[in-house]
Design a protein around this motif. Structure first.
Motif, PDB file in Angstrom:
ATOM      1  N   THR A 130       0.873  -1.190   0.000  1.00 20.24           N
ATOM      2  CA  THR A 130       0.000   0.000   0.000  1.00 20.24           C
ATOM      3  C   THR A 130       0.904   1.232   0.000  1.00 20.24           C
ATOM      4  N   SER A 160       1.739   5.509  -0.968  1.00 25.19           N
ATOM      5  CA  SER A 160       1.635   6.336  -2.182  1.00 25.19           C
ATOM      6  C   SER A 160       2.484   5.786  -3.319  1.00 25.19           C
ATOM      7  N   SER A 161       3.543   5.054  -3.009  1.00 26.05           N
ATOM      8  CA  SER A 161       4.454   4.592  -4.078  1.00 26.05           C
ATOM      9  C   SER A 161       3.763   3.776  -5.173  1.00 26.05           C
ATOM     10  N   ASP A 180       1.150  -5.916   4.733  1.00 25.97           N
ATOM     11  CA  ASP A 180       0.946  -5.509   6.118  1.00 25.97           C
ATOM     12  C   ASP A 180      -0.435  -4.902   6.350  1.00 25.97           C
ATOM     13  N   GLY A 239       7.373  -0.939  -1.482  1.00 27.08           N
ATOM     14  CA  GLY A 239       7.802   0.455  -1.366  1.00 27.08           C
ATOM     15  C   GLY A 239       8.907   0.452  -0.324  1.00 27.08           C
ATOM     16  N   ILE A 240       9.353   1.628   0.070  1.00 30.30           N
ATOM     17  CA  ILE A 240      10.378   1.704   1.127  1.00 30.30           C
ATOM     18  C   ILE A 240      10.104   2.928   1.997  1.00 30.30           C
ATOM     19  N   HIS A 245      12.518   0.959   5.985  1.00 30.25           N
ATOM     20  CA  HIS A 245      11.661  -0.206   6.276  1.00 30.25           C
ATOM     21  C   HIS A 245      11.045  -0.776   5.005  1.00 30.25           C
ATOM     22  N   GLY A 262       7.644  -3.437   4.123  1.00 34.12           N
ATOM     23  CA  GLY A 262       6.489  -3.811   4.930  1.00 34.12           C
ATOM     24  C   GLY A 262       6.541  -2.908   6.149  1.00 34.12           C
ATOM     25  N   LYS A 278      13.303   9.761  -0.263  1.00 36.68           N
ATOM     26  CA  LYS A 278      13.705   8.343  -0.218  1.00 36.68           C
ATOM     27  C   LYS A 278      15.201   8.171  -0.533  1.00 36.68           C
TER      28      LYS A 278
HETATM   29  C1  F6R Z   1       2.972  -0.435   2.748  1.00 36.22           C
HETATM   30  C2  F6R Z   1       4.312  -0.728   3.208  1.00 36.22           C
HETATM   31  C3  F6R Z   1       5.299   0.329   3.539  1.00 36.22           C
HETATM   32  C4  F6R Z   1       5.394   1.401   2.459  1.00 36.22           C
HETATM   33  C5  F6R Z   1       6.402   2.474   2.862  1.00 36.22           C
HETATM   34  C6  F6R Z   1       6.458   3.596   1.857  1.00 36.22           C
HETATM   35  O1  F6R Z   1       2.233  -1.606   2.549  1.00 36.22           O
HETATM   36  O2  F6R Z   1       4.618  -1.872   3.325  1.00 36.22           O
HETATM   37  O3  F6R Z   1       6.556  -0.263   3.744  1.00 36.22           O
HETATM   38  O4  F6R Z   1       5.779   0.814   1.259  1.00 36.22           O
HETATM   39  O5  F6R Z   1       6.072   3.000   4.109  1.00 36.22           O
HETATM   40  O6  F6R Z   1       5.266   4.294   1.877  1.00 36.22           O
HETATM   41  P1  F6R Z   1       4.934   5.356   0.745  1.00 36.22           P
HETATM   42  O7  F6R Z   1       4.846   4.623  -0.524  1.00 36.22           O
HETATM   43  O8  F6R Z   1       3.610   5.944   1.151  1.00 36.22           O
HETATM   44  O9  F6R Z   1       6.049   6.347   0.761  1.00 36.22           O
END
Ligand code: F6R
Length: 268
Positions: A36, A38-39, A67, A132-133, A138, A140, A202
């Protein structure tokens, strides 16, 4: 680790979506690991368009999300189940019963984690995991200091993560500080992994992931140990990489090699 540096967020979404589309063409019954945040939003939009134009069907796939917040039920607008339904599942021909998100309202989260692991195993394992990261590295909700061989479990969110996600909750709304997340070992079991990241926020995490030591301090750095992991980033997320031009050169040569193979030419 394959490193693909592209111009902007839209190119990252298109490249990531094409990885999934190519897999579903050769293996329509794939199991996908989804994220999930924004990525992946533009990437999901691209999959929806492809499905609407009948280039692609999701009819036979199974999905597992990384998650879920602990303490939110699936109808809560900030739950990840709700997110997935709204941003992807509602708009494609997937069978909703084949989609899985950890149970954030479980009375026995520890048991739910074990069940999630066995459901993934029973599906034959994840063919492609999308990640995503977080800006702290992190993946997940495996925050820094997570065991690099962890399995699906309850995890306390880092303060940075709670802070970063505050924007989605009203001031007077309960914001969970706990989650259920696939473990790093669970993620590493996927046959193929793609991690997408865009924007300057990032850049530090991407540098640590690609060029840092493998360390629980940056959970995504474990991808250096995966045999089929691709990190797809835009120029902004890549700007701190010391060896950026080298990665671009490798990718250029990779593309040349693939083209030559496809056209049955030699490389001269
Ligand atoms: C979401 C998840 C998180 C997001 C990370 C980046 O399921 O596992 O690790 O990938 O927090 O979030 P965004 O994409 O909103 O910057």
């Amino acid at each position: 680790m394959r490193i693909v540096v592209l111009k902007d967020a839209q190119d990252v979404a298109n490249f990531g979506a094409n990885q999934i589309i190519s897999l579903l063409k050769v293996k329509p019954k794939s199991t996908l690991g989804l994220a999930t945040g924004s990525s992946p939003l533009n990437l999901y939009q691209k999959l929806i368009e492809s499905n609407k134009q009948k280039h692609l069907t999701f009819n036979n796939i199974t999905t597992f999300n990384l998650d879920e917040y602990l303490g939110l039920d699936e109808n809560h607008p900030q739950s990840y189940r709700y997110f997935m339904n709204e941003k992807l599942f509602k708009h494609i021909d997937i069978k909703i019963e084949n989609t899985h998100v950890p149970n954030g309202s479980s009375n026995n989260p520890i048991e739910s984690c074990e069940l999630y692991e066995s459901q993934i195993a029973n599906s034959g394992g994840i063919d492609l995991q999308l990640l995503g990261i977080g800006s702290n590295g992190h993946i997940g909700f495996n925050e820094p200091s997570s065991s690099l061989v962890s399995r699906t479990r309850v995890k306390t969110l880092a303060k940075d993560t709670v802070e970063a996600n505050k924007r989605f909750f009203d001031d007077d709304q309960f914001q969970p500080h706990l989650s259920i997340t696939m473990g790093i070992g669970t993620i590493m079991d996927a046959k193929k992994i793609i991690l997408i990241a865009t924007g300057r926020t990032k850049a530090d995490a991407i540098k640590a992931t690609i060029e840092g030591p493998v360390s629980a301090n940056c959970p995504a750095s474990i991808l250096q140990m995966h045999a089929n992991a691709t990190v797809i980033v835009d120029q902004e997320a890549a700007y701190k990489l010391d060896n950026l031009h080298y990665y671009e050169h490798i990718e250029f040569e990779n593309q040349r090699l693939l083209k030559a193979i496809n056209q049955n030419n030699n490389l001269n």
